[in-house]
Design a protein around this motif. Structure first.
Motif, PDB file in Angstrom:
ATOM      1  N   GLN A  34       0.815  -1.209   0.000  1.00 23.16           N
ATOM      2  CA  GLN A  34       0.000   0.000   0.000  1.00 23.16           C
ATOM      3  C   GLN A  34       0.852   1.265   0.000  1.00 23.16           C
ATOM      4  O   GLN A  34       0.453   2.290  -0.566  1.00 23.16           O
ATOM      5  N   THR A  35       2.001   1.209   0.633  1.00 20.93           N
ATOM      6  CA  THR A  35       2.876   2.385   0.738  1.00 20.93           C
ATOM      7  C   THR A  35       4.135   2.242  -0.109  1.00 20.93           C
ATOM      8  O   THR A  35       5.122   2.932   0.132  1.00 20.93           O
ATOM      9  N   SER A  36       4.115   1.356  -1.092  1.00 17.49           N
ATOM     10  CA  SER A  36       5.309   1.133  -1.910  1.00 17.49           C
ATOM     11  C   SER A  36       5.633   2.314  -2.816  1.00 17.49           C
ATOM     12  O   SER A  36       6.734   2.376  -3.375  1.00 17.49           O
ATOM     13  N   ASP A  37       4.689   3.263  -2.977  1.00 19.36           N
ATOM     14  CA  ASP A  37       5.002   4.439  -3.783  1.00 19.36           C
ATOM     15  C   ASP A  37       6.099   5.281  -3.144  1.00 19.36           C
ATOM     16  O   ASP A  37       6.739   6.086  -3.826  1.00 19.36           O
ATOM     17  N   PHE A  38       6.319   5.097  -1.838  1.00 18.27           N
ATOM     18  CA  PHE A  38       7.414   5.823  -1.184  1.00 18.27           C
ATOM     19  C   PHE A  38       8.761   5.361  -1.745  1.00 18.27           C
ATOM     20  O   PHE A  38       9.605   6.179  -2.126  1.00 18.27           O
ATOM     21  N   GLU A  39       8.977   4.046  -1.786  1.00 22.33           N
ATOM     22  CA  GLU A  39      10.224   3.540  -2.369  1.00 22.33           C
ATOM     23  C   GLU A  39      10.334   3.903  -3.849  1.00 22.33           C
ATOM     24  O   GLU A  39      11.424   4.202  -4.336  1.00 22.33           O
ATOM     25  N   TRP A  40       9.202   3.875  -4.544  1.00 21.66           N
ATOM     26  CA  TRP A  40       9.237   4.198  -5.968  1.00 21.66           C
ATOM     27  C   TRP A  40       9.617   5.664  -6.190  1.00 21.66           C
ATOM     28  O   TRP A  40      10.338   5.987  -7.136  1.00 21.66           O
ATOM     29  N   ILE A  49      17.284  11.192  -0.663  1.00 21.36           N
ATOM     30  CA  ILE A  49      17.519  10.241   0.420  1.00 21.36           C
ATOM     31  C   ILE A  49      18.186  10.962   1.591  1.00 21.36           C
ATOM     32  O   ILE A  49      19.160  11.693   1.418  1.00 21.36           O
ATOM     33  N   ARG A  50      17.650  10.738   2.783  1.00 21.24           N
ATOM     34  CA  ARG A  50      18.189  11.314   4.014  1.00 21.24           C
ATOM     35  C   ARG A  50      18.911  10.231   4.806  1.00 21.24           C
ATOM     36  O   ARG A  50      18.543   9.056   4.753  1.00 21.24           O
ATOM     37  N   TRP A  51      19.905  10.641   5.554  1.00 22.03           N
ATOM     38  CA  TRP A  51      20.694   9.650   6.283  1.00 22.03           C
ATOM     39  C   TRP A  51      19.868   8.976   7.372  1.00 22.03           C
ATOM     40  O   TRP A  51      20.081   7.802   7.684  1.00 22.03           O
ATOM     41  N   HIS A  52      18.906   9.692   7.974  1.00 18.48           N
ATOM     42  CA  HIS A  52      18.118   9.075   9.038  1.00 18.48           C
ATOM     43  C   HIS A  52      17.046   8.143   8.496  1.00 18.48           C
ATOM     44  O   HIS A  52      16.332   7.512   9.269  1.00 18.48           O
ATOM     45  N   TRP A  53      16.914   8.040   7.170  1.00 13.81           N
ATOM     46  CA  TRP A  53      16.020   7.036   6.607  1.00 13.81           C
ATOM     47  C   TRP A  53      16.585   5.629   6.764  1.00 13.81           C
ATOM     48  O   TRP A  53      15.879   4.656   6.511  1.00 13.81           O
ATOM     49  N   LEU A  54      17.845   5.524   7.158  1.00 15.64           N
ATOM     50  CA  LEU A  54      18.423   4.206   7.399  1.00 15.64           C
ATOM     51  C   LEU A  54      17.611   3.447   8.442  1.00 15.64           C
ATOM     52  O   LEU A  54      17.325   2.252   8.280  1.00 15.64           O
ATOM     53  N   PHE A  55      17.211   4.135   9.512  1.00 13.68           N
ATOM     54  CA  PHE A  55      16.400   3.493  10.545  1.00 13.68           C
ATOM     55  C   PHE A  55      15.016   3.138  10.009  1.00 13.68           C
ATOM     56  O   PHE A  55      14.435   2.118  10.395  1.00 13.68           O
ATOM     57  N   LEU A  56      14.496   3.970   9.125  1.00 16.97           N
ATOM     58  CA  LEU A  56      13.186   3.691   8.538  1.00 16.97           C
ATOM     59  C   LEU A  56      13.201   2.403   7.731  1.00 16.97           C
ATOM     60  O   LEU A  56      12.332   1.533   7.901  1.00 16.97           O
ATOM     61  N   PHE A  57      14.189   2.247   6.863  1.00 17.79           N
ATOM     62  CA  PHE A  57      14.236   1.061   6.010  1.00 17.79           C
ATOM     63  C   PHE A  57      14.585  -0.194   6.810  1.00 17.79           C
ATOM     64  O   PHE A  57      14.137  -1.295   6.472  1.00 17.79           O
ATOM     65  N   ILE A  58      15.378  -0.038   7.865  1.00 19.09           N
ATOM     66  CA  ILE A  58      15.695  -1.207   8.699  1.00 19.09           C
ATOM     67  C   ILE A  58      14.435  -1.730   9.378  1.00 19.09           C
ATOM     68  O   ILE A  58      14.139  -2.936   9.347  1.00 19.09           O
ATOM     69  N   CYS A 243       6.535   3.905  10.350  1.00 17.70           N
ATOM     70  CA  CYS A 243       6.783   4.108   8.917  1.00 17.70           C
ATOM     71  C   CYS A 243       5.772   5.066   8.306  1.00 17.70           C
ATOM     72  O   CYS A 243       6.108   5.842   7.406  1.00 17.70           O
ATOM     73  N   ARG A 244       4.556   5.034   8.797  1.00 16.01           N
ATOM     74  CA  ARG A 244       3.529   5.925   8.259  1.00 16.01           C
ATOM     75  C   ARG A 244       3.849   7.395   8.528  1.00 16.01           C
ATOM     76  O   ARG A 244       3.432   8.272   7.766  1.00 16.01           O
ATOM     77  N   THR A 245       4.550   7.688   9.615  1.00 17.36           N
ATOM     78  CA  THR A 245       4.893   9.082   9.896  1.00 17.36           C
ATOM     79  C   THR A 245       5.813   9.675   8.840  1.00 17.36           C
ATOM     80  O   THR A 245       5.897  10.897   8.707  1.00 17.36           O
ATOM     81  N   VAL A 246       6.501   8.824   8.074  1.00 19.16           N
ATOM     82  CA  VAL A 246       7.413   9.304   7.033  1.00 19.16           C
ATOM     83  C   VAL A 246       6.831   9.081   5.645  1.00 19.16           C
ATOM     84  O   VAL A 246       6.877   9.972   4.799  1.00 19.16           O
ATOM     85  N   THR A 247       6.271   7.908   5.387  1.00 17.59           N
ATOM     86  CA  THR A 247       5.784   7.606   4.041  1.00 17.59           C
ATOM     87  C   THR A 247       4.594   8.462   3.646  1.00 17.59           C
ATOM     88  O   THR A 247       4.335   8.640   2.447  1.00 17.59           O
ATOM     89  N   ARG A 248       3.854   9.008   4.607  1.00 21.65           N
ATOM     90  CA  ARG A 248       2.688   9.821   4.282  1.00 21.65           C
ATOM     91  C   ARG A 248       3.052  11.264   3.967  1.00 21.65           C
ATOM     92  O   ARG A 248       2.188  12.044   3.567  1.00 21.65           O
TER      93      ARG A 248
END
Length: 341
Positions: A34-40, A49-58, A243-248
């Motif tokens: 449902q939220t794959s448009d974020f990666e796209w 790309i932000r460095w603190h997104w490392l925690f998001l993707f982990i 994850c929703r706090t960032v992908t939205r």
């Protein structure tokens, strides 16, 4: 009252635990799609790309490996090293929970304009949570059971497991309170429902409340299965909320801070950075938010004096226009022209 330690009850609880794991794995896979448009958008470079997104993707993908390994342990056909399998499951699961709380922390720090008075206490609590949950990855003793052809938890450090749950819930509660205070100080006239849903406060409440059930069950200590039955729902819901706090967030420019919601940008004017702040990133133009969109309208005032008179015409801009003659004069001119022909 049910006998929680009877073989029949343990069998029912184990069956329910397996169904819960499969159900929440399907729920989370659906959430990722449902939220794959974020990666796209990241692949298409619409987002920087932000460095603190490392925690998001982990936290976004470690939970998948953790649940997949856990489901594999339910369908074994031959003996395997169950201790290594459960260690990896606990490692990936706890790592996803830790990174989820860290993602929420960065969101809160950005809301407070990266003030050191907010950053330092939250960073200290975050490091304490990392230390506790890292130790909690190695509290299970698991062996292969030939009778049930499955991995069975022989023993675990229940007290330390309970401490992990309560510590996670307490840290998420602190983040929720600090985030609420940050939203209140903006004073942009938003209603409670706008703050709850548009500003993402609901995700903090979910991350806090979903850890309450496993914390309570770990204290009750009904049986080994019930001590763990709520851990998977709590982990999945926490990761989804973080994850929703960032992908939205809206797709905004490279010079903007993605950890500030678009509603904040439109309702709160840019403010100068306080002197005691720590920056999570360096902006090119030094501003915190992208300037509001403005419409500039340019009009041209055109007058006759701006045009040069035609060389074939004796008319000048300062001449008066010829007055129209009456109808008789015009008819006589027509007759003269006809006779000439």
């Amino acid at each position: 009252m049910a006998d929680w330690t009877s073989p029949e009850e343990l069998s029912k609880d184990k069956s329910a635990y397996v169904n819960i794991v499969f159900a929440f794995f399907g729920l989370y896979v659906w959430e990722v799609f449902q939220t794959s448009d974020f990666e796209w958008s990241v692949i298409q470079r619409r987002r920087k790309i932000r460095w603190h997104w490392l925690f998001l993707f982990i936290c976004r993908y470690c939970i998948i490996f953790s649940l997949a390994t856990l489901m594999a342990s339910f369908t074994l056909k031959r003996p395997i090293h169950c201790q290594a399998m459960y260690t990896f499951t606990a490692l990936a699961g706890n790592l996803s929970i830790l990174c989820a709380s860290t993602t929420l922390m960065f969101r809160t720090i950005a809301l407070w304009h990266r003030k050191l008075t907010i950053f330092l206490p939250l960073a200290f609590l975050c490091l304490a949570q990392w230390a506790l949950l890292w130790r909690g990855m190695f509290i299970f003793d698991v062996q292969y059971d030939a009778t049930s052809t499955a991995c069975v938890v022989v023993s675990m450090k229940r007290l330390f497991l309970s401490i992990n749950f309560w510590a996670t819930m307490a840290f998420n509660l602190v983040l929720t309170i600090v985030h609420i205070l940050g939203l209140m100080q903006r004073d942009h006239g938003a209603s409670f429902w706008q703050i709850l849903f548009e500003d993402g406060l609901i995700f903090y409440l979910v991350a806090f409340s979903c850890n309450a059930l496993p914390a309570v069950l770990s204290v009750l200590n009904l049986n080994p299965v019930m001590n763990l039955i709520a851990t998977v729902p709590a982990a999945v819901l926490t990761v989804m909320a973080a994850c929703r706090t960032v992908t939205r967030l809206s797709e905004i420019g490279d010079d903007d801070d993605l950890y500030v919601h678009s509603v904040t940008q439109l309702t709160t004017p840019p403010r100068a950075m306080p002197p005691n702040t720590v920056r999570l990133q360096t902006l090119r133009n030094g501003s915190r938010f992208t300037p509001r969109p403005e419409v500039h309208v340019t009009t041209d005032h055109i007058v006759m004096e701006d045009y040069d008179p035609s060389p074939a015409s004796g008319y000048t801009p300062h001449d008066k226009p010829r007055e129209l003659t009456d109808d008789k004069e015009s008819e006589s001119d027509k007759e003269k022209a006809y006779n000439a022909v």
